[in-house]
Design an enzyme around this catalytic site. Sequence first.
Site, mmCIF file in Angstrom:
data_model
loop_
_atom_site.group_PDB
_atom_site.id
_atom_site.type_symbol
_atom_site.label_atom_id
_atom_site.label_comp_id
_atom_site.label_asym_id
_atom_site.label_seq_id
_atom_site.Cartn_x
_atom_site.Cartn_y
_atom_site.Cartn_z
ATOM 1 N N TYR A 140 14.270 -11.184 3.448
ATOM 2 C CA TYR A 140 14.981 -11.641 4.634
ATOM 3 C C TYR A 140 16.391 -12.139 4.316
ATOM 4 O O TYR A 140 17.019 -12.802 5.138
ATOM 5 C CB TYR A 140 14.184 -12.742 5.330
ATOM 6 N N GLY A 250 6.632 -5.795 12.253
ATOM 7 C CA GLY A 250 7.105 -5.236 10.997
ATOM 8 C C GLY A 250 6.407 -5.842 9.793
ATOM 9 O O GLY A 250 6.103 -5.145 8.816
ATOM 10 N N ASP A 251 6.127 -7.145 9.851
ATOM 11 C CA ASP A 251 5.392 -7.793 8.761
ATOM 12 C C ASP A 251 3.956 -7.300 8.704
ATOM 13 O O ASP A 251 3.392 -7.110 7.624
ATOM 14 C CB ASP A 251 5.435 -9.307 8.943
ATOM 15 N N ARG A 252 3.349 -7.079 9.872
ATOM 16 C CA ARG A 252 1.997 -6.513 9.912
ATOM 17 C C ARG A 252 1.985 -5.119 9.294
ATOM 18 O O ARG A 252 1.066 -4.758 8.551
ATOM 19 C CB ARG A 252 1.518 -6.473 11.351
ATOM 20 N N ALA A 255 2.522 -5.476 5.379
ATOM 21 C CA ALA A 255 1.358 -6.062 4.718
ATOM 22 C C ALA A 255 0.207 -5.070 4.659
ATOM 23 O O ALA A 255 -0.501 -4.968 3.643
ATOM 24 C CB ALA A 255 0.933 -7.338 5.438
#
Length: 457
Positions: A140, A250-252, A255
Site C-alpha cells: 500500500y 481486492g484483498d480477498r 489472499a
Amino acid sequence: MTGRAPLLVVGDALLDRDLDGHADRLAPDAPVPVVADCAERLRPGGAALAACLAARDGREVTLVAGVGEDPASRELTRLLEPWLRLIPLPLTGPLSEKTRVLARGRPVTRLDRGSGTTREATDAARAAIRGAPAVLVSDYGRGTADALRDVLTGHPPLVWDPHPRGGPPVPGTRLVTPAEQEAHRFAGQGSGAVGELRAAARAAATLVEELRAGAVAVTLGARGALLSYGDQPLLCPAPEVHGADPCGAGDRFAATAAGLLADGALVGEAVEGAVTAATAFVGEGGAGTLMGLSEVSTEAAEAAESGDGVRAVLARVRAAHGTVVAAGGCFDLLHAGHVRLLQAARRLGDCLVVCVNSDASVRRRKGAGRPLTPLDDRVRVLLALGCVDAVAVFDEDTPERLLAELRPDIWVKGGDYSGADLPEAALLQEWGGQAVLLPYLDGRSSTRLMTRAAGAL
C-alpha cells in the site's frame, strides 16, 4: 487447522473504521448530508485485512507489517491477536487510519489520518521471509515492501498485490494482481484506457515482460479478472454481479489466489478461485461486515451443513417481516442448561443467532486455561442444534458492537441477571429491541461440570 498451507503476508497494515448511519436531511449551513445514529465498526485494513481473510480460510498466517505503539496500532494489534502471528516493524509515526462515513451502507466521504511509514526492516522479518514457503506482498505504499525489497528479491513471492502508492513488484513474482487503473499506471498507459479490455490486455502483457512476472491478473471489478502470461489473455468472468460494497474485494482476491497457489493450484485455477471468492465476498457485504457478522472460520462453517450465513438468515427473516432473536455466551462446555435456554430463545421469534465469545475473549473473561473447547468446535456444536439458525463471533469482552450490527428484535440472556443491570438493555432500546431473561436449568453449569471432571481424575 485444515491442512491448508501456511502463508506469510508482507505489507502495510491499516486500521479501518466505518461510521454507518442514515442520512435523511441536509445540514442547514451547507448542502451536505447529515449522517445520524452512526454505528462504529473497526477492522484490520490493507495487508492486515488480506492476512485476516487468509486466516479465516483456516490457514496459519504470519503478518509482517509496520505497527507501532500509538492508539491505532494498539487497537489493530488487539483485532489481529485472535487470528494470526504478527511480526511488527517500527513506524516513523502513527499508524494510518481510514474512516468511511456511510449512510445506510453507501459511502458519503472518507477521512484519512496517520502518516506513519515503515522505518526499517528487522532480522525477524528477514528470517520469516527466507523461511516462508509461500509469501503474499500487499503493498500500500507505506514502506514495508521497500524496506524488505532486497530479501524479497532473493525470495520472490507467490503473489504481489500492488496499490496506487506502492512500488513495482520484484522480478520473478509468480502472480501480480493489480487493479485495472494500477495496471495502466505501471505499464505507462495512463488512466484513459480504463474500461477497455483490449487496453487491459496490453497492460497485462507489458507487465509480464517488464516485471519478469510469471503471470499478471488484472482485476476488473464486476467483470472478473484478465489473466495474461504475456500472450493471449484469459478472461475469468465473475459468476455474479452484486451492487453491494466492494471494499476489500481486492484483498480477498489476493489472499485467495496466494492461498490456492500455496496449496499447489495452477495459476489459472488460483485466479478463477480468487474471482469466485471476491464475488461472494462483495455479495456478502464486503469488508464492512468483516469483524462482526462472520467471524467463523471456513472449517467450522463447512462442518455444519445446517448453519446458514448470518447475513442470509437476517435478510430472509426481515424480508418476511419476521422477528430476529439473538442470544450469547461462551458455550465452552455445552450442557442441558444451554440447550434449554437456546430452545426457549428460538421459540420467541423466527430465527436464532447465537453470539459466541472468541477464544481470546474467553481467555480474558475466564482466565488461563479457558476455553477448554476451541472456537471451531464450539461453533460446530452450536450449529448442529436444530434451534440455532446461525452463529456470529465477537472478539470484544462484551457483544455490544456485534449487537449494533445485528440489531436483533429480542436479546436473550440467562437468568443470572436482574433486569436493572442487564448490560445490553440500553443499547437494545436504540432500535426498539427488547432484552429478556430466561431461567437456567437448575444444577447445570460449565464450571460445575469441570469441577466434577477434575475430581474424577
